[in-house]
Enzyme design. Sequence first.
Site, PDB file in Angstrom:
ATOM      1  N   CYS A   1       0.809  -1.220   0.000  1.00 15.41           N
ATOM      2  CA  CYS A   1       0.000   0.000   0.000  1.00 15.41           C
ATOM      3  C   CYS A   1       0.846   1.275   0.000  1.00 15.41           C
ATOM      4  O   CYS A   1       0.566   2.217  -0.748  1.00 15.41           O
ATOM      5  CB  CYS A   1      -0.958   0.006   1.189  1.00 15.41           C
ATOM      6  SG  CYS A   1      -0.176  -0.421   2.751  1.00 15.41           S
TER       7      CYS A   1
ATOM      8  N   HIS B   1      -2.808   6.327   4.896  1.00 10.44           N
ATOM      9  CA  HIS B   1      -1.362   6.443   5.098  1.00 10.44           C
ATOM     10  C   HIS B   1      -0.886   7.791   4.548  1.00 10.44           C
ATOM     11  O   HIS B   1      -1.350   8.241   3.499  1.00 10.44           O
ATOM     12  CB  HIS B   1      -0.608   5.348   4.331  1.00 10.44           C
ATOM     13  CG  HIS B   1      -0.780   3.966   4.892  1.00 10.44           C
ATOM     14  ND1 HIS B   1      -1.394   3.692   6.096  1.00 10.44           N
ATOM     15  CD2 HIS B   1      -0.390   2.758   4.381  1.00 10.44           C
ATOM     16  CE1 HIS B   1      -1.378   2.389   6.311  1.00 10.44           C
ATOM     17  NE2 HIS B   1      -0.774   1.797   5.290  1.00 10.44           N
TER      18      HIS B   1
END
Length: 331
Positions: free
Chosen positions: A126, A235
Amino acid sequence: MKVAVVGATGLVGGEMLKVLAERQFPVTELIPVASEKSVGQEIEFQGKKFKVVSMDDAIAARPEVAIFSAGGTTSKEHAPRFAAVGTVVIDNSSAWRMDPTKKLVVSEINAKDLTPEDKIIANPNCSTIQMVVALNQLHAAYKVQRIVVSTYQSVTGTGKKAVDQLLEERAGQTASNPAYPHRIDLNVLPHIDVFEDNGYTKEEMKMVKETKKIFGDDSIRVTATTVRIPVMGGHSEAVNVEFAEEFDLDEVREILARTEGVELVDDVKNNVYPMPKDAHGKDAVLVGRLRRDESQPRTLNMWVVADNLRKGAATNAVQIAEKMLEMGLLK
């Protein structure tokens, strides 16, 4: 189209189902797959109930595509079994990413290189995905030479156990089944995945190796520090990138504004910059805080944020399937 979702009861699996529905992927038959203890459990998809089935039953159904989010061990064992019956596997674990016989694909960058022979396709980590999406067109314009990246990663990247730990600690309780070796609420852990012999963590080395493979350029130098923070929803990354060619900041903004998969969020005079809460539920990679590194030439600082369960996992996997459909590689 018959679509299997392996790991359908997990955090990422649930997001896969949501993204398949939202993007109206042509699912005519859904095959949700999970561990033996979940077989028979019902999940909902587009207003209908579907029973979770075993791996063997899913393989016997010969789906056109199987999207995996069930961990590396499961993928290593069962992805080849799906591929053997003609199913295209898009795998979200680290099992196949660095396998030289498998492609590591970000839909906006290298999905065009897929062929009918590609039956197991790896979805990158990711934190790597959002960074390379942000850098893709800048790399084409100025050629990336070196990247220094520090990440600020959501607990959702670890899974439900970590989310539960954060919520229990936030409620003033001791975590009943902690995911981390230390408390995460009101704390920051410079530790994601296991430490390797060189002092880097596995997560940090994933970013190094995967970036080179996705861009097809081993000369790019990458160093990473990956950090877990008490946030849910996305994130964040501070990216310092040195280019071979000189750049103009206004041109950088223009390039990012037209880069597929990127949303430019950069108006610091009005306190507008990317934040995880704004990325939550979005497929775009948000980029802002653009500024020249005044300590060395041809170097740009940028702040990159994305929903790790979506673009960092589920959305990219579904986008790969969409591209394959578009290219006639899924029938």
